[in-house]
Write a protein that holds these residues in place. Structure first.
Motif, PDB file in Angstrom:
ATOM      1  N   ILE A   1       0.652  -6.052  -7.824  1.00  0.00           N
ATOM      2  CA  ILE A   1       0.098  -4.871  -7.151  1.00  0.00           C
ATOM      3  C   ILE A   1      -1.246  -4.491  -7.752  1.00  0.00           C
ATOM      4  O   ILE A   1      -2.221  -4.224  -7.032  1.00  0.00           O
ATOM      5  N   GLY A   2      -1.328  -4.460  -9.103  1.00  0.00           N
ATOM      6  CA  GLY A   2      -2.592  -4.112  -9.754  1.00  0.00           C
ATOM      7  C   GLY A   2      -3.701  -5.076  -9.401  1.00  0.00           C
ATOM      8  O   GLY A   2      -4.855  -4.672  -9.162  1.00  0.00           O
ATOM      9  N   SER A   3      -3.364  -6.374  -9.343  1.00  0.00           N
ATOM     10  CA  SER A   3      -4.382  -7.374  -8.995  1.00  0.00           C
ATOM     11  C   SER A   3      -4.838  -7.226  -7.549  1.00  0.00           C
ATOM     12  O   SER A   3      -6.017  -7.407  -7.229  1.00  0.00           O
ATOM     13  N   ARG A   4      -3.901  -6.890  -6.658  1.00  0.00           N
ATOM     14  CA  ARG A   4      -4.264  -6.684  -5.252  1.00  0.00           C
ATOM     15  C   ARG A   4      -5.247  -5.519  -5.117  1.00  0.00           C
ATOM     16  O   ARG A   4      -6.206  -5.589  -4.340  1.00  0.00           O
ATOM     17  N   VAL A   5      -5.016  -4.448  -5.868  1.00  0.00           N
ATOM     18  CA  VAL A   5      -5.947  -3.315  -5.831  1.00  0.00           C
ATOM     19  C   VAL A   5      -7.318  -3.757  -6.342  1.00  0.00           C
ATOM     20  O   VAL A   5      -8.361  -3.408  -5.769  1.00  0.00           O
ATOM     21  N   GLY A   6      -7.317  -4.546  -7.410  1.00  0.00           N
ATOM     22  CA  GLY A   6      -8.579  -5.059  -7.945  1.00  0.00           C
ATOM     23  C   GLY A   6      -9.314  -5.932  -6.942  1.00  0.00           C
ATOM     24  O   GLY A   6     -10.556  -5.877  -6.845  1.00  0.00           O
ATOM     25  N   GLN A   7      -8.551  -6.724  -6.159  1.00  0.00           N
ATOM     26  CA  GLN A   7      -9.180  -7.568  -5.137  1.00  0.00           C
ATOM     27  C   GLN A   7      -9.797  -6.716  -4.035  1.00  0.00           C
ATOM     28  O   GLN A   7     -10.879  -7.042  -3.508  1.00  0.00           O
ATOM     29  N   VAL A   8      -9.146  -5.598  -3.680  1.00  0.00           N
ATOM     30  CA  VAL A   8      -9.716  -4.685  -2.682  1.00  0.00           C
ATOM     31  C   VAL A   8     -11.006  -4.064  -3.215  1.00  0.00           C
ATOM     32  O   VAL A   8     -12.007  -3.956  -2.480  1.00  0.00           O
ATOM     33  N   GLU A   9     -11.001  -3.662  -4.470  1.00  0.00           N
ATOM     34  CA  GLU A   9     -12.202  -3.069  -5.059  1.00  0.00           C
ATOM     35  C   GLU A   9     -13.361  -4.067  -5.022  1.00  0.00           C
ATOM     36  O   GLU A   9     -14.502  -3.700  -4.684  1.00  0.00           O
TER      37      GLU A   9
END
Length: 482
Positions: free
Chosen positions: A105-113
């Protein structure tokens, strides 16, 4: 003493030695048999009219350290419970991925950023805007998948409860039947040690499901009781009942009445708890997973999903939103209702207005989710606003630390990892205790060196009694020749 009495003595000695050899051979043959208790022949001298009348076989004794056996069974329940919980946490950690995994989940948020930063550098590029949509969609899908995994594991725990209850009832009935068989065998003067072995194996099987205590009753029977005082077998066996649920959704709990607990003849336990007095062992662990641990993970996922939706459902972030409009992230396409958080992680999705695959427009990433017209293609304010919304430090509605969306997403994995590590520690402790008790129990099992020594004594004793018979035969022959 007459010659006939001497013959009787020798014959009784041969019979006792033959029976002793039989027991030694059985001990040696079962040296690797689980649940086998070493046998020992009990003998006493016979006396008739003040004269020795040979040896009498009083019976066969099964040697078992009852205190050690009881402690090992309690350790069994604890060890298997910890192992079941640990395996579940490992599975959950694998399903959600580690903090640094690309699908976490944290990595997915980072990919969106990263996609938002990339798009803001050229807001007119449809390709870059598509990457933003894809990033948000992957983030929502990751939360959906995590929620589905949690509910699948709850369903598996529920099915495990049903299977264990069936095993428990069947095994308790078998113990009840063996109690009767042992009593009849003892009353008829038969050797019941093999039945004792079989019953011990059954009780050992039960002890992994629920921690129990064994109490002796008359005529070789036993009673079984949980460590919390509930009677399992005492004359007759208890009948445990449970109704499995094939499909479990996040809103379904035992407290709401949607999931079954254990009952006795249809009557719930007075405590009102799903597992009642069956806490501990694998049965209690399955209830812990279904009703506590996995529910807690789902609650955490739902809190993260709500935090994400609320970041983009704010008119201060997206001025195009009306009072009832859904933001960039939605509850299955609709506006999120704060009173309907349970299961939100399984329903979170991107707004169709920004997804070309659902008839939406990429330009709304620049102009606002509810924008009616296309604005300037070079405007980066909305893209930067989405990025700021993700990076803003907020707390979850459940409380706790404040942080960015990425930090809250990573906290889910950190929490599950901590649960797994703590459980590993419990497994190590219970495994060491179980191993020590099991080794002590095995040390009290069949000792091959001792059995071979007994065999030598039996051989010598048998030969001596045979020699007595041979001597008596010579005496009789001498008398016949007179």
């Amino acid at each position: 003493m007459s010659i006939s009495q001497s013959l009787q003595n020798a014959l009784s000695g041969l019979n006792a030695n033959a029976r002793a050899a039989e027991i030694v051979s059985a001990n040696l043959a079962n040296v690797m048999t689980e649940g086998y208790g070493p046998r020992q022949l009990e003998l006493s001298s016979m006396n008739v009219g003040g004269h020795g009348a040979g040896v009498r076989i009083d019976g066969v004794v099964r040697l078992v350290d009852r205190g050690l056996l009881a402690d090992r069974r309690i350790s069994d329940a604890d060890h298997q419970r910890n192992g079941m919980l640990h395996d579940a946490f490992v599975r959950m950690e694998d399903a959600l991925g580690g903090i640094d995994d690309a699908h976490s989940i944290g990595s997915r948020v980072g990919q969106v950023e990263q996609a938002l930063i990339f798009a803001a550098s050229d807001p007119s590029s449809d390709q870059r805007l598509r990457q933003v949509v894809s990033g948000f969609d992957s983030l929502a899908t990751t939360l959906n998948t995590a929620s589905d995994s949690v509910q699948q594991m709850r369903e598996e725990a529920d099915a495990s409860i049903a299977s264990q209850v069936d095993t428990l009832n069947r095994t308790l009935r078998n113990v009840e039947a063996l109690n009767g068989d042992i009593s009849r065998a003892l009353n008829s003067g038969y050797d019941a040690t093999a039945l004792f072995d079989q019953r011990q194996r059954l009780v050992d099987e039960i002890s992994g499901i629920v921690p129990l205590r064994q109490m002796d009753r008359s005529n070789g029977q036993i009673a079984l009781m949980t460590t919390t005082g509930f009677q399992l077998v005492d004359g007759t066996s208890a009948e445990i009942e449970f109704t499995p649920t094939a499909v479990i959704t996040p809103d379904m709990t035992y407290g709401s009445g949607a999931l079954s607990g254990l009952t006795i003849d249809g009557v719930p336990f007075p405590s009102g708890e799903a597992a009642g007095p069956f806490e501990g062992g694998t049965l209690g662990a399955a209830f812990e997973l279904r009703d506590q641990e996995l529910v807690g993970v789902q609650d955490h996922l739902d809190a993260v999903a709500r935090n994400l939706i609320e970041r983009f459902q704010d008119p201060a972030v997206d001025p195009s939103l009306g009072a009832t409009d859904a933001g960039l992230l939605t509850d299955r396409g609709a506006q999120f209702d704060v009173l309907d958080t349970v299961g939100l992680a399984g329903r979170i999705s991107i707004n169709p207005n920004i997804d070309p695959n659902q008839g939406g427009l990429l330009s709304r990433l620049r102009d606002g989710v509810q924008a009616a017209t296309v604005g300037p293609v070079g405007d980066t304010s909305m893209l930067n606003g989405w990025l700021s919304a993700l990076q803003e430090s907020r707390s979850l509605h459940t409380g706790g630390m404040t942080g960015s969306a990425a930090s809250h997403g990573s906290a889910v994995h950190t929490s599950i990892g901590a649960m797994r590590i703590n459980q590993e520690s419990d497994v190590a402790v219970s495994s060491a205790r179980w191993g020590a008790l099991k080794n002590a129990e095995l040390a009290n099992g069949v000792d091959t060196d001792y059995e071979m020594q007994r065999l030598l004594v039996i051989e010598e004793s048998y030969a001596a009694n045979a020699k007595v018979i041979q001597t008596i035969n010579s005496l009789m022959q001498t008398l016949m020749e007179i």
